[in-house]
Design a protein around this motif. Structure first.
Motif, PDB file in Angstrom:
ATOM      1  N   TYR A  74      12.552  88.162  66.250  1.00  0.00           N
ATOM      2  CA  TYR A  74      11.575  89.039  65.710  1.00  0.00           C
ATOM      3  C   TYR A  74      11.851  89.710  64.285  1.00  0.00           C
ATOM      4  O   TYR A  74      10.989  89.662  63.678  1.00  0.00           O
ATOM      5  N   ARG A  99      -1.054  82.110  69.416  1.00  0.00           N
ATOM      6  CA  ARG A  99       0.310  82.853  70.070  1.00  0.00           C
ATOM      7  C   ARG A  99       0.229  82.904  71.497  1.00  0.00           C
ATOM      8  O   ARG A  99       0.955  82.353  72.230  1.00  0.00           O
ATOM      9  N   VAL A 100      -0.695  83.711  72.059  1.00  0.00           N
ATOM     10  CA  VAL A 100      -0.767  83.877  73.493  1.00  0.00           C
ATOM     11  C   VAL A 100      -1.354  82.554  74.384  1.00  0.00           C
ATOM     12  O   VAL A 100      -0.663  82.449  75.305  1.00  0.00           O
ATOM     13  N   ALA A 129       1.550  80.054  74.329  1.00  0.00           N
ATOM     14  CA  ALA A 129       2.703  80.548  75.066  1.00  0.00           C
ATOM     15  C   ALA A 129       2.278  80.507  76.514  1.00  0.00           C
ATOM     16  O   ALA A 129       3.110  80.195  77.533  1.00  0.00           O
ATOM     17  N   MET A 139       0.977  92.315  75.523  1.00  0.00           N
ATOM     18  CA  MET A 139       0.563  91.124  74.788  1.00  0.00           C
ATOM     19  C   MET A 139      -1.095  91.320  74.033  1.00  0.00           C
ATOM     20  O   MET A 139      -1.554  90.319  73.519  1.00  0.00           O
ATOM     21  N   MET A 196       0.264  92.969  70.263  1.00  0.00           N
ATOM     22  CA  MET A 196       0.146  91.800  69.165  1.00  0.00           C
ATOM     23  C   MET A 196      -1.092  92.250  68.216  1.00  0.00           C
ATOM     24  O   MET A 196      -0.918  91.997  67.005  1.00  0.00           O
ATOM     25  N   PHE A 229       0.694  86.233  80.293  1.00  0.00           N
ATOM     26  CA  PHE A 229      -0.179  85.378  79.015  1.00  0.00           C
ATOM     27  C   PHE A 229      -1.411  84.919  79.461  1.00  0.00           C
ATOM     28  O   PHE A 229      -2.330  84.747  78.372  1.00  0.00           O
ATOM     29  N   THR A 239       8.795  83.352  68.393  1.00  0.00           N
ATOM     30  CA  THR A 239       8.326  84.757  68.656  1.00  0.00           C
ATOM     31  C   THR A 239       7.701  85.233  69.722  1.00  0.00           C
ATOM     32  O   THR A 239       7.733  86.383  70.344  1.00  0.00           O
ATOM     33  N   THR A 240       7.315  84.301  70.440  1.00  0.00           N
ATOM     34  CA  THR A 240       6.435  84.411  71.853  1.00  0.00           C
ATOM     35  C   THR A 240       7.112  83.902  72.986  1.00  0.00           C
ATOM     36  O   THR A 240       7.759  84.872  73.770  1.00  0.00           O
ATOM     37  N   TYR A 264       9.831  86.705  74.631  1.00  0.00           N
ATOM     38  CA  TYR A 264       9.482  87.326  75.791  1.00  0.00           C
ATOM     39  C   TYR A 264      10.333  86.801  77.092  1.00  0.00           C
ATOM     40  O   TYR A 264      10.503  87.654  77.874  1.00  0.00           O
TER      41      TYR A 264
END
Length: 294
Positions: A10, A34-35, A38, A70, A74, A182, A220-221, A225
């Motif tokens: 992070y 990102r989401v 992931a 999320m 975010m 996610f 980072t994701t 997590y």
């Protein structure tokens, strides 16, 4: 170790992601990448792990965890980072442990010891020294006050997420939780972020931007997590929350490595306070006694 590794990622992300926005990717466009990225990774991995059925009564908590962890978290972080500076963002998120402490005490009656409370104050003091007296990174920051406000909302949302998701970690595996969280986050973020996502000129992206996007998705994701869910199985939400104090230290260390900041005595003192605070909060005397008894 899992919480420390996640926090290190992070910390580096504050500088890595900032370099992408807004010239190559808009903040909301980056969130959708990102989401969705992931979600795809977690669903693919779930094909090789034991399938767990989610109890119907747990879906509201899963939905709430996705919204705070999320979506709001975010959206506010990346938008705030695009307007503010990496060091500012890394320090402002340190209010998250305080929020977790307060909410944990009132909502789930978690016991807050003097050792943990003192560690939180010491860690916060070190983090504040970095932003109040440290040299700021030279980045395009069009609206720092507004960006800082967004990051404050991000930190608050993340604190709520840690509390909401912890009961689920006791019941489901990390992969099972992440694939559903996610998936929900992707569906919610899609209409909000699609405009900026569709505006990305993929063919014009330089390699420097591509590896940064990959870092945001994979590191980072996906990894952070996963690591945090594992950590929540072993420590309380308030303990995990205080690891965020490491972020300013990592952010400045990476800035020094990248040649955009300098190390001085004040920053060394601040870093020592941050690490001391994390150590104090992560101490668990009760668990130590139990281990000794075994």
């Amino acid at each position: 170790m899992a919480a420390t590794l996640a926090t290190c990622i992070y910390g580096v992300n504050h500088t890595v992601a900032k370099a992408l926005m807004p010239d190559y990717v808009g903040p909301f466009g980056l969130i959708l990448i990102r989401v969705a990225g992931a979600a795809i990774l977690f669903w693919c991995i779930s094909l090789f792990t034991k399938n767990q059925k989610i109890d119907f009564k747990d879906f509201p908590r899963i939905f709430g965890s996705a919204v705070f962890g999320m979506v709001i978290n975010m959206l506010m972080f990346f938008k705030g980072l695009s307007l503010s500076t990496p060091i500012n963002s890394s320090v402002i998120v340190t209010i998250s442990p305080i929020i977790v402490f307060v909410l944990s005490a009132f909502l789930i009656r978690e016991k807050i010891t003097w050792l943990k409370a003192s560690g939180a104050v010491i860690g916060l003091a070190g983090a504040l020294i970095l932003v109040l007296f440290g040299k700021q990174l030279s980045y395009n920051s069009p609206n720092i006050p507004l960006g800082n406000a967004f990051i404050f909302i991000n930190a608050t949302s993340y604190g709520i997420y840690l509390i909401m998701v912890r009961p689920l970690t006791k019941k489901y595996s990390a992969i099972t939780l992440m694939k559903y969280l996610f998936l929900v986050a992707t569906l919610i973020n899609l209409p909000i972020c699609y405009a900026e996502f569709s505006a990305i000129s993929w063919s014009a992206l330089p390699f420097d931007s591509i590896w940064r996007i990959a870092f945001v998705v994979l590191g980072t994701t996906f990894l952070t997590y996963l690591l945090n869910i594992y950590a929540l199985k072993e420590v309380s939400a308030s303990t995990l929350g205080v690891f965020v104090y490491l972020q300013p230290v990592i952010a400045i260390s990476y800035a020094i490595f990248a040649g955009v900041d300098q190390l001085n005595f004040l920053k060394i003192i601040a870093a020592v306070l941050v690490f001391l605070g994390v150590f104090m909060v992560s101490k668990n005397p009760a668990r130590k006694r139990n281990l000794a008894g075994n």
